[in-house]
Design an enzyme around this catalytic site. Structure first.
Site, mmCIF file in Angstrom:
data_model
loop_
_atom_site.group_PDB
_atom_site.id
_atom_site.type_symbol
_atom_site.label_atom_id
_atom_site.label_comp_id
_atom_site.label_asym_id
_atom_site.label_seq_id
_atom_site.Cartn_x
_atom_site.Cartn_y
_atom_site.Cartn_z
ATOM 1 N N ARG A 55 0.990 -1.130 -0.139
ATOM 2 C CA ARG A 55 -0.043 0.059 0.083
ATOM 3 C C ARG A 55 0.885 1.053 -0.221
ATOM 4 O O ARG A 55 1.591 1.407 0.892
ATOM 5 C CB ARG A 55 -0.686 -0.086 1.145
ATOM 6 N N HIS A 81 -7.384 0.919 -6.366
ATOM 7 C CA HIS A 81 -7.733 0.092 -5.108
ATOM 8 C C HIS A 81 -8.405 -1.187 -5.562
ATOM 9 O O HIS A 81 -9.454 -1.497 -5.384
ATOM 10 C CB HIS A 81 -8.542 0.750 -4.342
ATOM 11 N N GLN A 111 -10.041 -3.780 -3.174
ATOM 12 C CA GLN A 111 -11.387 -3.500 -2.710
ATOM 13 C C GLN A 111 -12.417 -3.842 -3.728
ATOM 14 O O GLN A 111 -13.445 -4.321 -3.433
ATOM 15 C CB GLN A 111 -11.273 -1.913 -2.477
ATOM 16 N N ASP A 159 -17.057 7.410 -1.533
ATOM 17 C CA ASP A 159 -15.836 7.400 -0.745
ATOM 18 C C ASP A 159 -15.699 8.579 0.048
ATOM 19 O O ASP A 159 -16.262 9.700 -0.516
ATOM 20 C CB ASP A 159 -14.839 6.979 -1.646
ATOM 21 N N CYS A 168 -16.449 1.688 0.872
ATOM 22 C CA CYS A 168 -15.096 1.024 1.028
ATOM 23 C C CYS A 168 -14.710 1.072 2.476
ATOM 24 O O CYS A 168 -14.053 0.369 3.075
ATOM 25 C CB CYS A 168 -13.959 1.338 0.134
ATOM 26 N N ARG A 182 -13.624 -8.400 1.732
ATOM 27 C CA ARG A 182 -12.204 -8.163 1.625
ATOM 28 C C ARG A 182 -11.304 -9.251 1.758
ATOM 29 O O ARG A 182 -10.480 -9.961 0.859
ATOM 30 C CB ARG A 182 -11.621 -6.892 2.553
HETATM 31 N N1 NVA Z 1 -9.826 6.928 -1.279
HETATM 32 C C1 NVA Z 1 -9.536 6.473 0.179
HETATM 33 C C2 NVA Z 1 -9.663 5.001 0.164
HETATM 34 C C3 NVA Z 1 -9.591 4.407 1.474
HETATM 35 C C4 NVA Z 1 -9.824 2.827 1.456
HETATM 36 C C5 NVA Z 1 -8.062 6.710 0.182
HETATM 37 O O1 NVA Z 1 -7.168 6.569 -0.630
HETATM 38 O O2 NVA Z 1 -7.743 7.157 1.325
HETATM 39 N N1 CP Z 2 -11.257 -0.131 2.345
HETATM 40 C C1 CP Z 2 -9.971 -0.274 2.934
HETATM 41 O O1 CP Z 2 -8.821 -0.173 2.142
HETATM 42 O O2 CP Z 2 -9.864 -0.053 4.279
HETATM 43 P P1 CP Z 2 -8.235 0.113 5.256
HETATM 44 O O3 CP Z 2 -7.612 1.625 4.445
HETATM 45 O O4 CP Z 2 -9.000 0.089 6.551
HETATM 46 O O5 CP Z 2 -7.453 -0.657 4.837
#
Ligand code: NVA
Ligand code: CP
Length: 303
Positions: free
Chosen positions: A103, A130, A133, A220, A260, A288
């Site tokens: 990540r 993502h 997800q 989101d 998500c 997930r």
């Molecule tokens: N768009 C959000 C998704 C989190 C799972 C982010 O990147 O923070």
């Molecule tokens: N939706 C998601 O990816 O959650 P986290 O940021 O908690 O991993």
């Protein structure tokens, strides 16, 4: 299927269907206490340059369920956080691990890991996309609605990593996809061009037009990880880009809501709609685990 999961664009409709079918099987096996140690003795490294609840825990539990193990590798502790090149990190970790989940911010970093390493790389979220997800989201949609063909997906909010992956996933599975977002916050231009050329795709700032007759409504956060400094500015720009009763009233009867998570109540979704659709949203979060286990078996398994 490709050796890595870097983005959904790399998967065919058949690949996605196979992952979802395996995910359903693994979910069944887990619920019925049937052992499924398909990755016995294998180790996944999990590099996190951003926070996570769902991704971290579901990958770690997933590897345990599959008879393997997972290592949490915070970039704060790794030399990568002090500037060791990703190209070197990839080659070093390839000697120890059987796969890496990462990540991070830049999609290019994930692609570089795949290019220089010799083990499967899984994208656990970048600023661009993502994919894990959205595999869970597609699994959940199929679970609740049966099939994808001709169904309408609506995404309301920032044209971010979630929007990019939802568009690709939805179009690949034969859904109509409508996105509502402010003018300067649209999804990736190449993703939208591809979607227009390959399916029924629209992008508008008219929220109710996008939501009309939708079978599933997604949203989101207005400010993603890494955009904390823009939070106040974004709160003004995104006002109204919210899933609320008015939006739900124009959607198809029995429309689902997906998020998500983490969610910001009264920003991108009202507390009322969130709680009314909590069953679907937390099924999505649970999936997930099952969807990622399918990805792990496909990429790191022996067949
Ligand atoms: N768009 C959000 C998704 C989190 C799972 C982010 O990147 O923070
Ligand atoms: N939706 C998601 O990816 O959650 P986290 O940021 O908690 O991993």
């Amino acid at each position: 299927m490709a050796k890595h999961l870097l983005k959904l664009m790399d998967l065919s409709e058949k690949d996605i269907t196979e992952i979802l079918n395996l995910a359903d099987q693994l979910k069944y096996e887990k619920k019925h206490g049937i052992e499924h140690h398909y990755l016995k003795g294998k180790t996944l490294g999990m590099i996190f340059q951003k926070s996570s609840t769902r991704t971290r825990v579901s990958f770690e539990v997933g590897m345990y369920d599959l008879g393997g193990s997972a290592l949490f590798l915070s970039s704060r502790d790794l030399q990568i956080g002090r500037g060791e090149p990703v190209e070197d990190t990839a080659r070093v970790l390839s000697g120890y691990l059987d796969g890496i989940m990462i990540r991070t911010f830049e999609q290019a970093e994930v692609e570089a890991l795949a290019e220089y390493g010799s083990i499967p790389i899984i994208n656990g979220l970048t600023d661009y996309c993502h994919p894990c997800q959205v595999l869970a989201d597609l699994m959940t949609f199929r679970e609740f609605k049966g099939n994808f063909q001709g169904k309408k997906m609506c995404y309301i909010g920032d044209g971010n990593n979630m929007a990019n992956s939802l568009i690709v996933g939805g179009i690949k599975m034969g859904m109509k996809v409508a996105v509502a977002c402010p003018e300067n916050y649209q999804p990736d231009a190449e993703v939208m061009k591809w979607a227009r050329e390959n399916g029924d795709f629209t992008c508008t700032d008219d929220i109710l037009a996008a939501a009309k007759d939708a079978d599933v409504l997604y949203t989101d956060v207005w400010a993603s990880m890494g955009q904390e400094a823009e939070k106040a500015e974004r709160e003004k720009i995104f006002v109204g880009y919210q899933i609320n009763d008015e939006v739900m009233s124009v959607a198809a009867e029995g429309a689902m809501v997906q998020h998500c998570l983490p969610a910001h109540r009264e920003e991108e979704i009202t507390a009322k709609v969130f709680e009314e659709h909590a069953e679907e949203i937390f099924a999505e979060a649970e999936n997930r685990l099952h969807a990622q286990k399918a990805v792990l078996v496909k990429l790191m398994g022996n067949n």
